[in-house]
Scaffold this active site. Structure first.
Site, PDB file in Angstrom:
ATOM      1  N   GLY A  61       0.819  -1.210   0.000  1.00 48.97           N
ATOM      2  CA  GLY A  61       0.000   0.000   0.000  1.00 48.97           C
ATOM      3  C   GLY A  61       0.854   1.262   0.000  1.00 48.97           C
TER       4      GLY A  61
ATOM      5  CG  ASN B  93      -4.283   4.674   9.481  1.00 49.81           C
ATOM      6  OD1 ASN B  93      -4.634   5.769   9.063  1.00 49.81           O
ATOM      7  ND2 ASN B  93      -3.149   4.509  10.108  1.00 49.81           N
TER       8      ASN B  93
ATOM      9  CD  GLN C  11      -6.538   0.338   7.925  1.00 55.02           C
ATOM     10  OE1 GLN C  11      -7.380  -0.438   8.381  1.00 55.02           O
ATOM     11  NE2 GLN C  11      -5.251   0.191   8.159  1.00 55.02           N
TER      12      GLN C  11
ATOM     13  CB  SER D 255      -2.435  -2.970   1.419  1.00 53.65           C
ATOM     14  OG  SER D 255      -1.527  -3.867   2.014  1.00 53.65           O
ATOM     15  N   GLY D 256      -2.921  -6.052   0.203  1.00 53.19           N
ATOM     16  CA  GLY D 256      -3.403  -7.409   0.433  1.00 53.19           C
ATOM     17  C   GLY D 256      -3.475  -7.832   1.884  1.00 53.19           C
TER      18      GLY D 256
ATOM     19  CB  CYS E 289       5.154   5.384  24.990  1.00 54.78           C
ATOM     20  SG  CYS E 289       5.660   6.649  26.126  1.00 54.78           S
TER      21      CYS E 289
END
Lengths: 156, 389
Positions: free
Chosen positions: B73, B153, B181, B201-202, B326
């Site tokens: 992606g 996302n 997404q 994206s796969g 963080c």
């Protein structure tokens, strides 16, 4: 795993969590904006830290370094506690990822801030080198205070 | 409840499905030819590749010739933005995007700024939505591209892409949407959507990592990112990753076949949201109630920090993620949570749970049983909890 077994142990089973209502010194460092606040309480008898407790808002390593720092100073003299470095805390925890070294800096500063407060309350005219007054954020000033910030602290 | 493993981080990646792996295997064991080779071994691979491309195109409502396979992606996002920016340099050097894009888009735009392009980063509302009116206002004579993600996302917000695409076309500006997404989680037909480019994206839909695609509408020309042997109609060189393309096609077909069952996932999502907010005081939902990805839950808990929350959930077998600083390499919390107006403290205390068809009611019960005491345990350790409550 992100952290060493020691860090995970101190994070999941932190030692000395809590408050001391009649503490002889209280130090708070860090701020919520940066995502870390450590508050440390000490009880002092004849120059010895007989009890220490902490409360921490922060990531796993912030909690683990607080816990380790309290263990390292409990039962020791004020003078000994003042020699505690963030590097020693990192080593005692078997290392921290580079991005987490600032947590150990915060732990060292929390100890120093509590001792500075103890001096102030008792009219002891002594400087605590490297003490943080709590108004600044540890994440941003660690370098300028000359703390250990090398890559030695990388996870082993 | 007995300890179990609950994977609630499907927005990060998904488990490759058995059917997908099964579909890929022949391409690794027997049908491993190079589709560019003219002998039978190669031509057989070519047939498999063509078939997979046609099936992917059918799932998206595109023509097979409009689908270009990439490595991921991120590559698709980089290619679409950079390729469109440079292909239209004679018209202008202005790009419009939003403050909540994935870093694959944001950092590409930042690089383009260093190369002399001008980028407008649009604000979003408190639920993370870009306003089509803001897009329209931002378009200038020298604007060449509008790049707005289909769904966020982190907080799952679905953007008004059809409206944005319509405005772009009226103004003669290209419209790209990062749908990494969204594909598989929202019904998508590129022609109905009206976009010029769309990335997917796969590994977000149960195919393996290492395969992505860019849909480029017929007639739209963008500059190449990768040069070489002229694969993918000369637009994206590199020997085609046939097994992964086949896996991607299978995964997309499975996702498409289940698309009308997504309201079941959304129901589980809503139960998670409702019960978390009811059981845990000082918590808030990030992102919208309506117009949200069916599997996305993003909540903030005051007085605690997300990484420690994530780690304690992990100790209980629950995989989740956080927008806390963080957990990132920088010391800044999620740019998305800051863009919707969350103060730093609340952005640090965020938790993302992303579920799928695979998540069971028992998994949801387990999360709801484990999460509240963990939040309380961290609050009891927090120096700001007592002060503020």
């Amino acid at each position: 795993m992100l952290y060493s077994e020691k860090v995970m142990d101190h994070f999941t089973h932190p030692r000395n969590v809590g408050e001391i209502p009649d503490a002889d010194g209280v130090g708070e460092v860090g701020n919520a904006v940066c995502g870390d606040i450590m508050k440390m309480y000490i009880k002092v008898r004849d120059g010895i830290i007989v009890d220490v407790k902490f409360k921490t808002f922060g990531c796993g390593s912030a909690i683990a370094t607080s816990s380790m720092a309290t263990e390292m100073i409990k039962g020791h003299s004020i003078d000994e506690a003042l020699t505690l470095t963030n590097k020693a805390v990192v080593e005692a925890l078997d290392g921290l990822p580079p991005a987490k070294i600032h947590c150990s800096v915060l732990a060292e500063e929390a100890v120093k801030a509590a001792i500075a407060d103890y001096y102030k309350r008792n009219g002891i005219d002594k400087e605590v080198p490297g003490a943080c007054d709590g108004c600044c954020s540890s994440c941003c000033h660690a370098e300028e205070h000359g703390h250990f910030h090398s890559r030695d602290g990388e996870e082993k | 409840m007995e300890k179990r493993f609950v994977y609630a981080d499907n927005a990060a990646t998904t488990a490759p499905s058995e059917e997908v792996i099964k579909a890929m295997m022949p391409c690794l064991t027997t049908d491993w030819g190079n589709p560019s080779s003219l002998h039978d071994k190669g031509q057989h691979a070519r047939e498999i590749l063509d078939d997979a491309r046609a099936r992917v195109a059918a799932c998206l409502g595109a023509l097979p010739s409009e689908i270009y396979f990439t490595s991921c992606g991120t590559e698709s996002d980089n290619w679409a933005i950079r390729g469109a920016a440079y292909a239209n340099i004679k018209k202008g050097k202005h790009i419009i995007t939003s403050k909540v894009e994935h870093h694959a888009a944001l950092y590409t735009c930042e690089e383009l700024e260093k190369e002399g392009f001008e980028v407008t980063y649009l604000d979003v509302d408190s639920e993370g939505r870009v306003s089509p009116a803001d897009v329209e206002k931002a378009i200038r004579p020298d604007t060449t591209l509008v790049a707005i993600m289909y769904a966020n996302n982190e907080i799952g917000t679905i953007m008004p892409i059809p409206e944005i695409a319509k405005i772009c076309h009226e103004k003669g500006v290209l419209c790209f949407t990062d749908a990494v997404q969204a594909v598989g989680n929202v019904p998508i037909n590129v022609h109905e959507l009206g976009v010029d480019m769309l990335s997917a994206s796969g590994h977000k839909l149960h195919a393996p990592k290492g395969i992505g695609l860019l849909y480029i509408r017929r007639g739209v020309r963008i500059r190449n990112l990768i040069e070489g042997g002229g694969q993918e109609s000369g637009k994206r060189s590199g020997t085609e990753n046939v097994p992964y393309i086949v896996g991607f096609a299978k995964a997309l077909e499975i996702a498409t076949s289940k698309i009308d069952k997504l309201d079941l996932v959304a129901k589980k999502r809503d139960r998670l949201i409702d019960e978390i907010l009811a059981k845990i005081p000082y918590s808030r939902l990030n992102g919208p109630r309506e117009g949200r990805l069916p599997g996305n839950v993003n909540v903030s808990f005051e007085f605690i920090e997300g990484e420690s929350l994530m780690l304690l959930l992990n100790e209980e077998g629950i995989c989740a993620s956080t927008g806390s600083a963080c957990s990132s390499r920088s010391l800044e919390p999620s740019h998305v949570l800051l863009a919707i107006g969350l103060p730093h403290e609340q952005a640090h205390g965020s938790l993302r749970l992303s579920i799928t068809h695979e998540t069971t009611d028992e998994d949801i019960d387990y999360i709801l049983e484990k999460l509240p005491p963990i939040v309380q345990r961290l609050r009891d350790m927090s120096p700001i909890y007592n002060v503020k409550v």
